[in-house]
Design an enzyme around this catalytic site. Structure first.
Site, PDB file in Angstrom:
ATOM      1  N   CYS A  35    -102.431   9.861   0.737  1.00  0.00           N
ATOM      2  CA  CYS A  35    -103.143  10.828   1.590  1.00  0.00           C
ATOM      3  C   CYS A  35    -104.233  10.185   2.453  1.00  0.00           C
ATOM      4  CB  CYS A  35    -103.709  11.941   0.720  1.00  0.00           C
ATOM      5  SG  CYS A  35    -104.179  13.403   1.661  1.00  0.00           S
ATOM      6  N   ARG A  85    -103.706  23.281   8.216  1.00  0.00           N
ATOM      7  CA  ARG A  85    -103.638  22.447   7.032  1.00  0.00           C
ATOM      8  C   ARG A  85    -102.253  22.590   6.422  1.00  0.00           C
ATOM      9  NH1 ARG A  85    -107.882  19.613   5.076  1.00  0.00           N
ATOM     10  NH2 ARG A  85    -107.333  18.692   3.094  1.00  0.00           N
ATOM     11  N   HIS A 124     -99.407  14.023  -3.519  1.00  0.00           N
ATOM     12  CA  HIS A 124    -100.263  14.045  -4.706  1.00  0.00           C
ATOM     13  C   HIS A 124     -99.409  14.562  -5.850  1.00  0.00           C
ATOM     14  CE1 HIS A 124    -103.918  13.612  -2.326  1.00  0.00           C
ATOM     15  NE2 HIS A 124    -103.481  14.554  -1.524  1.00  0.00           N
TER      16      HIS A 124
END
Lengths: 303, 467
Positions: free
Chosen positions: A94, A128, A195
């Site tokens: 990330c 997002r 993640h």
């Protein structure tokens, strides 16, 4: 045998449980009788990258990324580039993945320079991109294998000519939600938005990193297989679950060319019109058939 | 007219959702707000003593419960969103429920409010007091990043424009920093007892940088996570002087925690919080700080806190015939760490315990479950003899089982049973007669488990009666 793992900036870059990746690399080495030593390197500390076999850096918030970027200007940055060219294994998640790129372009068009290890660039996005991701990756050679994780980023990353994607998106957004790619690979560096933590439930990727590190230090080696029953169950359950959730969270689904056959698949037609759940399930089923069901993901490990 | 219609519609929704067994948390409010968007503002104005709002990551519900006990004992009539539904519709529902019970306006509204809607809640309720407990990583998939969460709360506090009091946890640098330049009455509470802290930060760290200059903060002591006594090496920022502090903290009780309260009045007072763990010392302090600011005599507030009942799912005991369930809600690494160390008890106590750990990833739990990798399950594995077995359950049970494996717990002690009711049967069956089953569910898993338990005739559902 021994592996030295360097966890870069664990206090600043550990936003989403990414330390699970370090735990996984350590445990999977130890279970095979390989000693794993983990050291943490912080802001302003000198690092001798030649002493390490695997580097890891997790995600962080914007202001922390800026501090780290400054830390890598000059000598530390050049030493890192040298280590990467020399084939050090490196997993960047990330924020760390963005940081390894050439630059990050803010909403106002200002370009914040990155470390420049990966030929990728990231632009700020308004939306997002959050949710479960499933990708099919050819990293290990042979047939594509699935990776499943959770993404949460607003930056959109685009790949340059000197990197290849880590995989193709089956479900979720990936690098930018547009081109269907996820992550970037250059030599033994893997950058990804996944993640989860990503390595525990995708143990083949953990073993790929361990194998690259051992090869570099000790020459060709083969990894002893482990009992990955629980890992496989978690991996498979996460994929099925991601498919179910896709309906609730309206995650984009791509079902084309997942099996890596080069042929574009016909879009799946749902009987109930454009029901996203059906599309999600269909996509997962395609991934399933191509990779998981036929030849379980653990099978190629250790070759 | 419109108010009446809104109330009527909300009432109907309340009855309907109770009949359907949902506990009526936010649907009635949603319906009523549709009809009368100004519902909260209108009712807020009718309150004789105004509203008190509690926000922050952990401890909102427990702090509100403790404070509610003190307010009620002081003879005040309350409206309180005690089920923990803390978004705007949840607040409206609480007003509706109160209205259904008794149409006369209550004295005080006690509202726990989610950080993201805090500015909105302040705008509507114009509170006379605010408590900010702490900031940890929680459901980042919903809010983006921790900094965003903190900035929401900052905006809300600024919108108060110096009216009312603000009680801040001084031991959390992210919270304490909110007090800088803030107008109005600001009180800082914290712990002052190095014996219950550590020199090194052992668990997840959130934020250790100075908020002024970015340098890493020096800590004399860490109480837990990033809570402690800190200062910037450059002298820009340090823990503010404590107005209200806990000293001589005793954490050995399984049923509660004790401490000496200093700064609440001319004399030091011994306080008992009826829920165990250091994190509940902070919740007790927060509730006392607010009670004192509201003018309740400190001695009375202290005895009310001691008599408060634990909040819904936050460490509650449920008798199941000849066995007992101890259920503690978990929602983020810091809370989980505190719960684990409290449940495992003293290192000398090696009685093997059975655990049911439930991990759901629905919206209210947070859809990103990567936080379980920040929980210090390694500390649990290190006390392996105190763990008879763990059953992982819930929508992401497999990942939880995997987490326990990588923490170093032997595979023979880990089982994975996705269905909560099956997991409950299986673990209860393993607990010996007279023993305790330790249950750590995430939010929606807790609701589901409570349903399972109450369908079998135990534990009242949460809207029944006041505790």
């Amino acid at each position: 045998m021994r592996l030295a793992i360097c966890h870069l900036y664990p206090d600043l870059m550990n936003l989403y449980g990414d330390r699970g990746n370090v735990i996984t690399l350590t445990r999977r080495s130890e279970w095979r009788g390989i000693r794993a030593d983990v050291s943490a390197v912080g802001l302003g500390e000198d690092v001798d990258f030649t002493a390490y076999d695997i580097l890891f850096m997790g995600g962080g918030q914007d202001k922390e990324q800026k501090l780290i970027c400054e830390d890598f200007q000059g000598l530390k940055g050049r030493a890192l580039t040298q280590a990467v060219e020399d084939g050090i294994a490196f997993l960047a998640i990330c924020g760390a993945y963005q940081l390894l790129g050439r630059y990050y372009e803010t909403g106002c068009g200002e370009r914040l320079p990155g470390i420049g290890l990966l030929d990728v660039e990231t632009r700020a996005g308004k939306k997002r991109m959050i949710g479960n991701v499933v990708i099919a990756s050819e990293l290990g050679g042979g047939r594509p294998r699935t990776l499943v994780g959770f993404e949460n980023h607003s930056g959109r990353t685009y790949l340059g000519a000197r990197v290849r994607p880590l995989g193709r998106v089956c479900l979720g957004y990936g690098n930018n939600g547009e081109d269907g790619f996820e992550g970037a690979v250059y030599r033994n560096v893997v950058g990804t938005y996944l993640h989860g933590s990503v390595l525990p439930k995708n143990p083949w990727l953990a073993d790929w990193l361990i194998a690259r590190a051992l090869e570099r230090r000790y020459g060709p080696t083969s990894l002893a297989p482990l009992d990955d029953g629980l890992e496989r169950a978690a991996h498979d359950a996460a994929i099925i679950h991601a498919g179910r959730l896709a309906r609730l969270y309206r995650t984009p689904v791509r079902s084309r060319d997942i099996a890596g056959t080069g042929r574009r698949r016909q879009p799946v037609r749902a009987t109930a019109g454009d029901d996203p759940e059906h599309k999600a399930n269909a996509a997962v089923a395609v991934v399933w058939r191509a990779t998981v069901a036929g030849q379980t993901m653990g099978k190629e490990d250790g070759k | 007219m419109r108010d009446l219609l809104a109330v009527w519609a909300g009432k109907a929704a309340l009855g309907l959702s109770r009949r359907l067994g949902h506990g009526g948390s936010s649907l009635p409010g949603k319906v009523a707000l549709r009809i009368q968007p100004d519902l909260l503002t209108a009712y807020g104005k009718k309150l004789r003593r105004g509203s008190v709002v509690i926000t922050g990551t952990n401890g909102k519900t427990t702090t509100a419960r403790l404070l509610a006990s003190a307010l009620r004992d002081a003879g005040l009539r309350l409206v309180h969103n005690r089920s923990g539904a803390n978004l705007i519709p949840g607040l409206a529902s609480a007003f509706l429920e109160q209205f259904v019970e008794n149409p006369a306006p209550p004295d005080v509204a006690l509202m726990e409010v989610d950080e993201a809607v805090f500015p909105d809640a302040v705008g509507r309720l114009r509170p006379v007091g605010v408590v900010v407990t702490n900031f940890f990583r929680d459901q980042l998939d919903r809010y983006g990043e921790l900094d965003t969460t903190v900035s929401h709360v900052r905006r809300g506090l600024e919108a108060m424009a110096g009216e009312g009091f603000v009680a801040l946890n001084a031991d959390d640098p992210l919270v304490a920093y909110l007090g800088r330049g803030l107008r109005g009455r600001v009180t800082y509470y914290g712990v002052d007892d190095v014996r219950v802290g550590t020199k090194e930060m052992t668990q997840t760290r959130e934020q250790r940088q100075c908020l002024v200059c970015g340098r890493i903060l020096d800590y004399d002591v860490f109480y837990y996570s990033h809570l402690g006594d800190y200062r910037c090496p450059g002298g820009d920022f340090s823990r503010p002087p404590l107005t209200l502090k806990a000293t001589d903290v005793a954490l050995d009780g399984a049923l509660g925690a004790d401490f000496t309260l200093r700064g609440g009045g001319p004399r030091d007072l011994r306080v008992t919080v009826p829920v165990p763990g250091l994190y509940n010392v902070y919740n007790g302090l927060a509730a006392l700080a607010a009670a004192i600011m509201l003018g309740i005599p400190v001695e009375r507030a202290v005895s009310s806190v001691a008599e408060a009942a634990p909040s819904f799912g936050r460490m509650e005991r449920i008798a199941m015939d000849d066995r007992e369930i101890l259920m503690a809600l978990v929602k983020n690494p810091t809370g989980y760490n505190q719960v684990l160390s409290t449940l495992l008890g003293q290192a000398s106590d090696a009685r093997p315990r059975w655990f049911l750990m439930a991990l759901n990833d629905k919206y209210a739990d947070g859809t990103d479950i990567s936080w379980i990798w920040d929980v210090d399950f390694e500390a649990m594995a290190a006390r392996e003899s105190a763990v008879a077995g763990v059953v992982a359950s819930g929508t992401r049970s497999h990942e939880l089982a995997l987490r326990l494996k990588y923490a170093g717990l032997p595979a023979a002690k880990i089982a994975c049973v996705p269905s909560l009711s099956e997991a409950l049967d299986r673990t209860l069956g393993s607990v010996p007669t007279g023993g305790t089953l330790y249950v750590t569910p995430t939010y929606t898993a807790m609701l589901e488990l409570r349903n399972v338990i109450s369908r079998r005739g135990y534990a009242p559902q949460f809207w029944e009666g006041e505790v």
